[in-house]
Design an enzyme around this catalytic site. Sequence first.
Site, PDB file in Angstrom:
ATOM      1  N   GLU A  81      35.172  44.170  39.842  1.00 56.31           N
ATOM      2  CA  GLU A  81      36.609  44.614  40.377  1.00 56.31           C
ATOM      3  C   GLU A  81      37.441  44.779  39.101  1.00 56.31           C
ATOM      4  O   GLU A  81      37.415  44.072  37.990  1.00 56.31           O
ATOM      5  CB  GLU A  81      37.130  43.788  41.060  1.00 56.31           C
ATOM      6  CG  GLU A  81      36.855  43.767  42.623  1.00 56.31           C
ATOM      7  CD  GLU A  81      37.152  44.893  43.342  1.00 56.31           C
ATOM      8  OE1 GLU A  81      37.801  45.862  42.920  1.00 56.31           O
ATOM      9  OE2 GLU A  81      36.339  45.134  44.531  1.00 56.31           O
ATOM     10  N   CYS A  82      38.294  45.886  38.885  1.00 55.63           N
ATOM     11  CA  CYS A  82      39.149  46.182  37.879  1.00 55.63           C
ATOM     12  C   CYS A  82      40.560  45.477  37.826  1.00 55.63           C
ATOM     13  O   CYS A  82      41.184  45.325  36.613  1.00 55.63           O
ATOM     14  CB  CYS A  82      39.802  47.787  38.037  1.00 55.63           C
ATOM     15  SG  CYS A  82      40.648  47.920  39.432  1.00 55.63           S
ATOM     16  N   GLY A  83      40.536  44.455  38.656  1.00 60.05           N
ATOM     17  CA  GLY A  83      41.716  43.627  38.670  1.00 60.05           C
ATOM     18  C   GLY A  83      42.865  43.883  39.712  1.00 60.05           C
ATOM     19  O   GLY A  83      43.613  42.946  40.385  1.00 60.05           O
TER      20      GLY A  83
END
Length: 269
Positions: free
Chosen positions: A240-242
């Site tokens: 996940e990118c955050g």
Amino acid sequence: MSSPLSSITKPLQLPLSSATLAAINGYLSELQPDEILQWAIEYLPDLYQTTAFGLTGLVAIDMLSKITTSPPPLIFLDTLYHFKETYALVDEVRERYNQPIHVFKPEGCETMQDFEAKYGERLWEVDENTYDFAVKVEPARRAYDQLGVKAVITGRRASQGGDRASLKPLEVDSTGLMKLNPLYAWPFAMVEWYITDNKVPKNKLLDQGYRSVGDWHSTTKVAPGQDERAGRWAGQEKTECGLHRDYFVMEAAAKARELSIPAAIATSA
């Protein structure tokens, strides 16, 4: 479309009880993506779509254009490190669907040079949590605060695996934001079919060996048969990118870096 959940008001009022959320997800899980989107327009307050213009998000944009003449506005988080093909696609979508796109960038930065002057070069290698917070999480929260967003449409799908494997149609995150995942149950093949059959604009990189496109520094081509997100953060455990990780943990990690204290101390409090 009438919902059998007669006790649920329009629009939904937060906070939702776990029983109400479970009942909603039980209902939505029986619907097709366009029906989930129709329900969302009726029930979700202050609804927007956060998108990086990936294939699933593009499907939702196209479906919404057929459902309503006033689709939810789009929010694009410009990390300043997107491919030029991604920026070209943003313009193409804006023209095709004649839809407002709210663009939010890292705070205080208009260009990649601004960002690197503030944080240093290759921050994604030095401190990926702070990078994710600076380019995605903080701009998203700023967008939601400024625009009064209470619910967002996402392009996440369970078949993408990782943290997304157990997705439900509707979620409420730790900040109280409602996240709708209308295509959560679709496999990649269905997404590709819809894009092709409806002649939806797509990122030109997808015809060059890419399957999921993010920042240029963390996106690679994938080999035949590989998972669609295998080209994102290749060689890392990261999935996940955050943006869809816990906001408060990300915030604490970013503040820890600014204060030069171990992030583990900040996030364990």
